[in-house]
Design an enzyme around this catalytic site. Structure first.
Site, PDB file in Angstrom:
ATOM      1  N   LYS A   1      41.131 -11.608  17.468  1.00 61.92           N
ATOM      2  CA  LYS A   1      42.029 -11.498  18.627  1.00 61.92           C
ATOM      3  C   LYS A   1      42.413 -10.040  18.837  1.00 61.92           C
ATOM      4  O   LYS A   1      42.763  -9.335  17.893  1.00 61.92           O
ATOM      5  CB  LYS A   1      43.290 -12.346  18.421  1.00 61.92           C
ATOM      6  CG  LYS A   1      44.196 -12.379  19.657  1.00 61.92           C
ATOM      7  CD  LYS A   1      45.346 -13.354  19.495  1.00 61.92           C
ATOM      8  CE  LYS A   1      46.385 -12.827  18.517  1.00 61.92           C
ATOM      9  NZ  LYS A   1      47.569 -13.695  18.456  1.00 61.92           N
TER      10      LYS A   1
ATOM     11  N   ALA B   1      60.343 -10.383  14.945  1.00 60.09           N
ATOM     12  CA  ALA B   1      59.940  -9.113  14.342  1.00 60.09           C
ATOM     13  C   ALA B   1      58.432  -9.093  14.093  1.00 60.09           C
ATOM     14  O   ALA B   1      57.921  -9.874  13.299  1.00 60.09           O
ATOM     15  CB  ALA B   1      60.695  -8.881  13.041  1.00 60.09           C
ATOM     16  N   ASP B   2      57.734  -8.191  14.781  1.00 64.15           N
ATOM     17  CA  ASP B   2      56.288  -8.089  14.620  1.00 64.15           C
ATOM     18  C   ASP B   2      55.831  -6.638  14.567  1.00 64.15           C
ATOM     19  O   ASP B   2      54.662  -6.337  14.776  1.00 64.15           O
ATOM     20  CB  ASP B   2      55.560  -8.827  15.750  1.00 64.15           C
ATOM     21  CG  ASP B   2      55.970  -8.319  17.131  1.00 64.15           C
ATOM     22  OD1 ASP B   2      56.775  -7.374  17.209  1.00 64.15           O
ATOM     23  OD2 ASP B   2      55.476  -8.869  18.133  1.00 64.15           O
TER      24      ASP B   2
ATOM     25  N   SER C   1      58.001 -15.031   9.989  1.00 62.68           N
ATOM     26  CA  SER C   1      56.657 -15.195  10.532  1.00 62.68           C
ATOM     27  C   SER C   1      56.220 -13.932  11.261  1.00 62.68           C
ATOM     28  O   SER C   1      56.892 -13.468  12.174  1.00 62.68           O
ATOM     29  CB  SER C   1      56.631 -16.377  11.504  1.00 62.68           C
ATOM     30  OG  SER C   1      55.403 -16.444  12.193  1.00 62.68           O
TER      31      SER C   1
END
Length: 330
Positions: free
Chosen positions: A71, A224-225, A296
């Site tokens: 992706k 949060a990424d 996650s």
């Protein structure tokens, strides 16, 4: 042989949560059992555009799974206001591992929303109280919709509290679900008091205080990424049974990244990875647990699992558009 092009509507129609949630659970198990390859997520930072690109490849070989894909996804926070485009967009290439033929090119934006909701549902199923009927959501963007859909597939959710500084977004969310749930606008504190809480914001200063949470609230920290993002007060993380999706990703860019790098949080504060719980190596919720948190960051194996489900159904149902991408079709 032709490649199947699947747009957002095709992905949506072929990604029912009753099938997607178990598929994502299988992906966590495959990763935990060593039946998957998932190189680290790579970033291209574009501060001049207030955004970034991320590349996420993975391969799974377990049971019925023999699937591979990659992706290419972005997060550009100014897109909606400045260009009328989604903040997050993505493209998924789903390939045949034996030949490397690109079986499908899918809309990765819808796929990301679906699999992220499904991941929260897997964690909720293992960590929330069994009779959870109330859900709070902080952040009324597109992800809030799939959070509710997915979690309602594993818990008997009746009451929903939605909180966001954008009143129009809150009103749209209420309108979308008013016929199915007892849904109402509320403060962050009201949302946090529910049995299940999902946070889906891009904030860098924590907005969920420890004293707002219910005695047995399960929190899905989904926002949060990237480095510096941080939704939950440090006291929440320190007091909770803390479960992560992947150590390297969460310590780098998940909810725990800030307190971890500051030394407030250490390895000893992490209870388990979700895969360890899924395969039964560690317990999920017990009668003695108070609050629980799932951090996650989103894993490439989730995208491959979701793409597998979508492609198989779309192919069966003649959805999408077939085209000769490589010029090899007979």
């Amino acid at each position: 042989m032709k490649t199947l092009l699947l747009d957002s509507e095709d992905v949506h129609e072929n990604a029912d949560m009753t099938e997607l949630v178990p598929a994502i659970e299988d992906a966590f198990a495959a990763y935990e059992n060593g039946d998957a390859q998932m190189p680290a997520k790579s970033y291209i930072d574009l501060p001049q555009y207030n955004g970034d690109f991320r590349s996420m490849p993975a391969y799974m070989d377990a049971g019925e799974w023999d699937a591979a894909g990659v992706k290419w996804v972005n997060v550009h926070t100014d897109n909606e206001d400045d260009y009328g485009l989604p903040t997050v967009m993505g493209t998924m290439i789903y390939s045949d591992p034996e030949t490397a033929f690109p079986l499908s090119i899918l809309d990765g934006t819808e796929l990301t929303m679906k699999r992220t909701g499904a991941a929260a549902a897997v964690a909720t199923d293992h960590l929330a109280v069994p009779d959870a009927t109330s859900m709070g959501i902080v952040g009324a963007g597109v992800q809030s919709y799939t959070q509710l859909r997915a979690i309602a597939s594993v818990r008997p959710i009746e009451e929903v509290v939605i909180s966001d500084v954008d009143e129009e977004a809150v009103a749209a969310f209420v309108d979308a679900f008013d016929d199915e749930f007892d849904v109402r606008p509320g403060s962050v504190e009201e949302a946090a008091a529910c049995d299940v809480l999902s946070t889906v914001t891009p904030v860098r200063d924590p907005i969920v205080p420890r004293d707002a949470l219910g005695e047995h609230t399960h929190v899905n920290a989904m926002g949060a990424d990237a480095e510096g993002k941080h939704e939950l007060a440090d006291e929440v993380l320190l007091d909770a049974k803390l479960v992560i999706d992947d150590y390297d990703q969460t310590t780098h860019s998940g909810e725990i990244n800030v307190p971890f790098h500051e030394g407030t949080l250490t390895d000893a504060d992490i209870y388990a990875a979700i895969g360890e719980i899924v395969v039964g190596d560690r317990e999920g919720r017990t009668e003695d647990d108070g609050i629980t948190v799932f951090d996650s960051t989103g894993l490439a194996i989730q995208d491959v699992a979701a793409a597998h489900v979508v492609y198989e159904h779309a192919d069966e149902r003649d959805n999408g558009y077939e085209f000769d991408l490589l010029g090899v079709a007979e």
